[in-house]
Design a protein around this motif. Structure first.
Motif, mmCIF file in Angstrom:
data_model
loop_
_atom_site.group_PDB
_atom_site.id
_atom_site.type_symbol
_atom_site.label_atom_id
_atom_site.label_comp_id
_atom_site.label_asym_id
_atom_site.label_seq_id
_atom_site.Cartn_x
_atom_site.Cartn_y
_atom_site.Cartn_z
ATOM 1 N N ARG A 69 0.836 -1.209 0.000
ATOM 2 C CA ARG A 69 0.000 0.000 0.000
ATOM 3 C C ARG A 69 0.866 1.254 0.000
ATOM 4 N NH1 ARG A 69 -1.938 3.547 3.747
ATOM 5 N NH2 ARG A 69 -4.038 4.362 3.417
ATOM 6 N N LEU A 70 1.881 1.277 0.860
ATOM 7 C CA LEU A 70 2.780 2.429 0.945
ATOM 8 C C LEU A 70 3.511 2.664 -0.376
ATOM 9 C CD1 LEU A 70 4.323 1.863 4.466
ATOM 10 C CD2 LEU A 70 2.897 3.792 3.787
ATOM 11 N N ALA A 71 3.993 1.589 -0.974
ATOM 12 C CA ALA A 71 4.708 1.714 -2.251
ATOM 13 C C ALA A 71 3.798 2.311 -3.322
ATOM 14 C CB ALA A 71 5.242 0.352 -2.686
ATOM 15 N N GLY A 72 2.524 1.948 -3.304
ATOM 16 C CA GLY A 72 1.578 2.519 -4.254
ATOM 17 C C GLY A 72 1.257 3.979 -3.981
ATOM 18 N N LEU A 73 1.150 4.333 -2.715
ATOM 19 C CA LEU A 73 0.828 5.713 -2.345
ATOM 20 C C LEU A 73 1.983 6.676 -2.560
ATOM 21 C CD1 LEU A 73 -1.097 5.261 1.043
ATOM 22 C CD2 LEU A 73 -2.021 6.170 -1.100
ATOM 23 N N TYR A 74 3.205 6.196 -2.305
ATOM 24 C CA TYR A 74 4.375 7.082 -2.302
ATOM 25 C C TYR A 74 5.476 6.515 -3.197
ATOM 26 C CZ TYR A 74 1.786 8.540 1.803
ATOM 27 O OH TYR A 74 0.788 8.947 2.648
ATOM 28 N N PRO A 75 5.337 6.682 -4.514
ATOM 29 C CA PRO A 75 6.357 6.135 -5.421
ATOM 30 C C PRO A 75 7.734 6.790 -5.255
ATOM 31 C CG PRO A 75 4.714 7.403 -6.632
ATOM 32 C CD PRO A 75 4.227 7.301 -5.220
ATOM 33 N N ASP A 76 7.784 7.940 -4.594
ATOM 34 C CA ASP A 76 9.065 8.610 -4.355
ATOM 35 C C ASP A 76 9.779 8.079 -3.113
ATOM 36 O OD1 ASP A 76 6.959 9.732 -2.838
ATOM 37 O OD2 ASP A 76 8.014 11.634 -2.612
ATOM 38 N N VAL A 77 9.165 7.133 -2.406
ATOM 39 C CA VAL A 77 9.759 6.527 -1.213
ATOM 40 C C VAL A 77 10.156 5.095 -1.555
ATOM 41 C CG1 VAL A 77 9.310 5.790 1.175
ATOM 42 C CG2 VAL A 77 8.359 7.951 0.326
ATOM 43 N N THR A 78 11.343 4.692 -1.132
ATOM 44 C CA THR A 78 11.745 3.296 -1.285
ATOM 45 C C THR A 78 11.125 2.522 -0.131
ATOM 46 O OG1 THR A 78 13.837 3.933 -2.309
ATOM 47 C CG2 THR A 78 13.701 1.704 -1.395
ATOM 48 N N VAL A 79 10.199 1.627 -0.444
ATOM 49 C CA VAL A 79 9.525 0.831 0.578
ATOM 50 C C VAL A 79 10.075 -0.589 0.507
ATOM 51 C CG1 VAL A 79 7.325 -0.045 1.440
ATOM 52 C CG2 VAL A 79 7.446 2.247 0.422
ATOM 53 N N VAL A 80 10.565 -1.058 1.636
ATOM 54 C CA VAL A 80 11.138 -2.393 1.741
ATOM 55 C C VAL A 80 10.276 -3.191 2.696
ATOM 56 C CG1 VAL A 80 13.160 -3.715 2.484
ATOM 57 C CG2 VAL A 80 13.460 -1.511 1.322
ATOM 58 N N ARG A 81 9.849 -4.370 2.259
ATOM 59 C CA ARG A 81 9.141 -5.250 3.176
ATOM 60 C C ARG A 81 10.197 -6.038 3.920
ATOM 61 N NH1 ARG A 81 7.981 -10.022 4.753
ATOM 62 N NH2 ARG A 81 5.960 -10.529 5.582
ATOM 63 N N GLY A 82 10.233 -5.870 5.239
ATOM 64 C CA GLY A 82 11.238 -6.567 6.021
ATOM 65 C C GLY A 82 11.064 -6.324 7.500
ATOM 66 N N ASN A 83 11.934 -6.970 8.251
ATOM 67 C CA ASN A 83 11.898 -6.942 9.703
ATOM 68 C C ASN A 83 12.998 -6.011 10.201
ATOM 69 O OD1 ASN A 83 12.109 -7.511 12.459
ATOM 70 N ND2 ASN A 83 11.641 -9.679 12.176
ATOM 71 N N ALA A 84 12.640 -5.009 10.971
ATOM 72 C CA ALA A 84 13.616 -4.040 11.467
ATOM 73 C C ALA A 84 14.594 -4.643 12.467
ATOM 74 C CB ALA A 84 12.903 -2.845 12.085
ATOM 75 N N ALA A 85 14.314 -5.829 12.973
ATOM 76 C CA ALA A 85 15.255 -6.502 13.867
ATOM 77 C C ALA A 85 16.396 -7.149 13.083
ATOM 78 C CB ALA A 85 14.535 -7.545 14.715
ATOM 79 N N SER A 86 16.294 -7.139 11.758
ATOM 80 C CA SER A 86 17.335 -7.670 10.875
ATOM 81 C C SER A 86 17.328 -6.836 9.603
ATOM 82 C CB SER A 86 17.059 -9.141 10.581
ATOM 83 O OG SER A 86 18.063 -9.669 9.743
ATOM 84 N N LEU A 87 17.813 -5.623 9.702
ATOM 85 C CA LEU A 87 17.723 -4.666 8.590
ATOM 86 C C LEU A 87 18.573 -5.106 7.397
ATOM 87 C CD1 LEU A 87 17.860 -1.327 10.608
ATOM 88 C CD2 LEU A 87 15.881 -2.272 9.399
ATOM 89 N N PRO A 88 17.997 -5.062 6.193
ATOM 90 C CA PRO A 88 18.717 -5.499 4.995
ATOM 91 C C PRO A 88 19.524 -4.372 4.338
ATOM 92 C CG PRO A 88 16.451 -5.019 4.427
ATOM 93 C CD PRO A 88 16.591 -4.776 5.921
ATOM 94 N N PHE A 89 20.183 -3.562 5.149
ATOM 95 C CA PHE A 89 20.936 -2.423 4.643
ATOM 96 C C PHE A 89 22.370 -2.499 5.129
ATOM 97 C CE2 PHE A 89 16.558 -0.878 5.606
ATOM 98 C CZ PHE A 89 16.107 -0.814 4.292
ATOM 99 N N GLU A 90 23.263 -1.885 4.360
ATOM 100 C CA GLU A 90 24.680 -1.892 4.736
ATOM 101 C C GLU A 90 24.939 -0.997 5.944
ATOM 102 O OE1 GLU A 90 24.207 1.306 1.529
ATOM 103 O OE2 GLU A 90 23.455 -0.729 1.777
ATOM 104 N N ASN A 91 26.043 -1.250 6.589
ATOM 105 C CA ASN A 91 26.464 -0.457 7.745
ATOM 106 C C ASN A 91 26.614 1.010 7.350
ATOM 107 O OD1 ASN A 91 26.667 -2.907 9.056
ATOM 108 N ND2 ASN A 91 28.891 -2.934 9.095
ATOM 109 N N GLU A 92 26.248 1.884 8.281
ATOM 110 C CA GLU A 92 26.472 3.322 8.170
ATOM 111 C C GLU A 92 25.892 3.946 6.900
ATOM 112 O OE1 GLU A 92 30.644 4.115 8.854
ATOM 113 O OE2 GLU A 92 30.592 3.109 10.801
ATOM 114 N N ARG A 93 24.766 3.464 6.451
ATOM 115 C CA ARG A 93 24.156 4.004 5.236
ATOM 116 C C ARG A 93 23.366 5.286 5.476
ATOM 117 N NH1 ARG A 93 19.361 1.730 1.371
ATOM 118 N NH2 ARG A 93 18.732 3.815 0.730
ATOM 119 N N PHE A 94 22.575 5.338 6.556
ATOM 120 C CA PHE A 94 21.575 6.383 6.723
ATOM 121 C C PHE A 94 22.073 7.555 7.567
ATOM 122 C CE2 PHE A 94 19.152 2.514 5.877
ATOM 123 C CZ PHE A 94 18.362 2.939 4.812
ATOM 124 N N SER A 95 21.587 8.742 7.217
ATOM 125 C CA SER A 95 21.906 9.951 7.984
ATOM 126 C C SER A 95 21.030 10.059 9.232
ATOM 127 C CB SER A 95 21.733 11.194 7.112
ATOM 128 O OG SER A 95 20.415 11.270 6.572
#
Length: 184
Positions: A69-95
């Motif tokens: 639903r979020l991906a459809g509403l906000y195409p300018d946002v990268t929406v990832v389906r996943g569990n925040a207890a095991s984030l699928p992102f590299e170290n030190e990516r986000f500000s």
């Protein structure tokens, strides 16, 4: 999520509370930077506001239907389906990373702590982690019937954030809610 809770979280009343109180109260004068992670956006009223505050917003949502639903509403946002207890992102990516009224939906304190640790891992040094949630109450416990309801005790939150690696945690508590911020 029970139907009453789902209806409220997707209502214009809740979206207005997010716009007027929650986002300004948590984000306020914080510098989020150019690459922000939102954890557990649910129906997305926070996402609607955050996408206006940063050039790049990534949202991680555990519920497949809500993520779609979020991906459809906000195409300018990268929406990832996943569990925040095991984030699928590299170290030190986000500000910066933010979460709003979602921690009480995490089944255990250990999983909440894992979310804190994973958030610390994906934040750049000096990056801010900020958020808010409701304080425990019998009314909220009843409202969350047939839901997960595991409220965070704000009196121990600063120590939990420190154990996850964060520096300078600040927790502000009022009668019904708490807000926090800490630095990676």
């Amino acid at each position: 999520m029970n139907s009453e809770h789902a209806a409220f979280c997707s209502s214009e009343e809740w979206a207005e509370a997010i716009r007027v109180h929650v986002i300004p109260g948590v984000v306020g004068a914080l510098e989020l930077g150019e690459d922000v992670l939102e954890i557990g956006p649910g129906y997305g009223p926070t996402t609607a506001e955050l996408r206006q505050l940063t050039p790049k917003l990534t949202a991680i949502e555990i519920d497949e239907q809500l993520a779609d639903r979020l991906a459809g509403l906000y195409p300018d946002v990268t929406v990832v389906r996943g569990n925040a207890a095991s984030l699928p992102f590299e170290n030190e990516r986000f500000s910066a990373a933010v979460c709003f009224t979602m921690l009480h939906h995490v089944t255990t304190e250990e999983l909440q702590d894992q979310i804190f640790a994973e958030t610390h891992r994906v934040l750049r040094p000096g990056g801010v982690f900020a958020g808010s949630d409701s304080r425990a109450s019998d009314d909220l416990r009843e409202f969350h019937h047939d839901d997960i309801y595991n409220p965070v005790d704000p009196t121990g939150l600063a120590d939990r954030l420190r154990r996850a690696g964060f520096a300078d945690p600040k927790v502000t508590v009022d009668e019904d809610h708490f807000m926090f911020e800490a630095r990676a």
